[in-house]
Design an enzyme around this catalytic site. Sequence first.
Site, PDB file in Angstrom:
ATOM      1  N   GLN A 118      -1.895   2.503  10.000  1.00 51.94           N
ATOM      2  CA  GLN A 118      -0.612   2.494   9.264  1.00 51.94           C
ATOM      3  C   GLN A 118       0.478   3.241  10.039  1.00 51.94           C
ATOM      4  OE1 GLN A 118      -3.590   3.134   7.902  1.00 51.94           O
ATOM      5  NE2 GLN A 118      -3.684   2.599   5.747  1.00 51.94           N
TER       6      GLN A 118
ATOM      7  N   ASP B  63      -1.742  10.701  -1.891  1.00 56.95           N
ATOM      8  CA  ASP B  63      -2.161   9.665  -2.851  1.00 56.95           C
ATOM      9  C   ASP B  63      -2.496  10.250  -4.211  1.00 56.95           C
ATOM     10  OD1 ASP B  63      -2.892   8.641   0.004  1.00 56.95           O
ATOM     11  OD2 ASP B  63      -2.565   6.916  -1.307  1.00 56.95           O
TER      12      ASP B  63
ATOM     13  N   ARG C 213       0.864  -1.175   0.000  1.00 60.82           N
ATOM     14  CA  ARG C 213       0.000   0.000   0.000  1.00 60.82           C
ATOM     15  C   ARG C 213       0.902   1.226   0.000  1.00 60.82           C
ATOM     16  NH1 ARG C 213       2.397   1.758   3.653  1.00 60.82           N
ATOM     17  NH2 ARG C 213       0.835   3.390   3.818  1.00 60.82           N
ATOM     18  N   GLY C 214       0.267   2.405  -0.037  1.00 62.69           N
ATOM     19  CA  GLY C 214       1.059   3.613  -0.226  1.00 62.69           C
ATOM     20  C   GLY C 214       1.155   3.876  -1.721  1.00 62.69           C
ATOM     21  N   ALA C 215       0.873   5.121  -2.119  1.00 65.61           N
ATOM     22  CA  ALA C 215       0.708   5.411  -3.548  1.00 65.61           C
ATOM     23  C   ALA C 215       1.887   4.958  -4.423  1.00 65.61           C
ATOM     24  CB  ALA C 215       0.423   6.901  -3.718  1.00 65.61           C
TER      25      ALA C 215
ATOM     26  N   ASN D  90      -4.982  12.668   0.765  1.00 67.21           N
ATOM     27  CA  ASN D  90      -4.135  11.751   1.539  1.00 67.21           C
ATOM     28  C   ASN D  90      -5.035  11.009   2.524  1.00 67.21           C
ATOM     29  OD1 ASN D  90      -1.490  10.682   2.185  1.00 67.21           O
ATOM     30  ND2 ASN D  90      -1.629  11.787   4.110  1.00 67.21           N
ATOM     31  N   LYS D  91      -4.442  10.155   3.308  1.00 64.66           N
ATOM     32  CA  LYS D  91      -5.173   9.309   4.258  1.00 64.66           C
ATOM     33  C   LYS D  91      -6.163  10.117   5.089  1.00 64.66           C
ATOM     34  CE  LYS D  91      -5.019   5.746   4.498  1.00 64.66           C
ATOM     35  NZ  LYS D  91      -6.019   4.903   3.795  1.00 64.66           N
TER      36      LYS D  91
ATOM     37  N   ARG E 163      -7.698  -0.289  -6.535  1.00 66.51           N
ATOM     38  CA  ARG E 163      -7.883   0.811  -5.580  1.00 66.51           C
ATOM     39  C   ARG E 163      -8.077   2.112  -6.371  1.00 66.51           C
ATOM     40  NH1 ARG E 163      -4.205   1.175  -0.426  1.00 66.51           N
ATOM     41  NH2 ARG E 163      -6.052   2.293   0.286  1.00 66.51           N
TER      42      ARG E 163
END
Length: 368
Positions: free
Chosen positions: A203, A244, A53-55, A254-255, A90
């Site tokens: 995370q 992201d 995960r993570g862009a 972002n998150k 995603r």
Amino acid sequence: MQVDGKAFRTIWLGADGESVEIIDQTKLPHRFEIVTLENLDDAARAIADMLVRGAPLIGATAAYGMALAARAEASDQALSAAYEKLHATRPTAINLRWALDEIMRVLGPLPVSERRARAYSRAAEIADEDVEINRGIGRAGLPIIEAICAGKRPGETVNILTHCNAGWLATVDWGTATAPIYMAHEAGIPVHVWVDETRPRNQGASLTAWELGHHGVPHTVIADNTGGHLMQHGMVDMVIVGTDRTTASGDVCNKIGTYLKALAARDNGVPFYVGLPSPTIDFRVHDGVKEIPIEERSGDEVAKITGRTAAGEIETVTIVPDGSPVANYAFDVTPARLVTGLITERGVLAANREAIAAAFPERVQAAA
Ligand code: MRU
């Protein structure tokens, strides 16, 4: 970066030169497990189920997913189907589409017989480019931390707050938000990181704390609601987050929870920076709140929590009443006006259309 004294990236080729190995991030911080991706389905599952995960890492995994697809069949039809499958995993991180488009761009003109090898080599380039981009973000962001340090008493700590994991685990190496932090730490600047736990998937608590700990960077995990209090009491010198997807005009997705940190930072005069690799800029969108699709994930991620028991077992427990509805929006958008600066591989930019376009003219042209 280092794990128990051994250098790791987050994605690499297996011994056969074609399978792909990743760190299963769903098992961290309790277990360090490596998983092998043998085919397109494995790659798509690894992204959707957030083993990776993570862009930027999503982008690199998608690129290798296309290579794994080409390994089985590299016809136009097979590659288009692979593109669609990976693209559907995603919706928010734009690096996914960027990497898929890159692979299609280089494979499209080639004869089918040459596509498999080129897919692997372009995927490897994308992974290497990510490392260099993040190194560039580190170099561009380091002077900001140095300047804050210079304004303090000798030896006084620079306190940096971050949200989610925009560390090396979210990229191929270095991280985006963490690259300036790692470089400052290596330069001997006393840094301390406030790590938002980042519910619902934690995370921050699971991944950022783990990787900072393995690198010896002083840090403290805090509940997500703590940042405002810390800022009011002068305990945060700067915020650095990842992203992201950032629009052509500098709105930062972002998150979930990032926006609230930006509001608190603005109210308290704390600079709010974003580590932004150029593949995360979406030159096709301008209004982040209206145009960026926000992923909604299973309510189970909110209703349940996983951890290690005293006996060492990994267990998942439910924390909401049976039958209570839950909602799980995975990202939010911080408007450009709340962003102090975008730390890119080409320097620190103001969060506005003109500055972004001036730094990346070739990308603006390609998107036109
Ligand atoms: O849902 P995730 O864990 O993929 O979300 C990750 C983030 O929001 C990161 O901050 C972002 O991708 C930047 S990573 C360098």
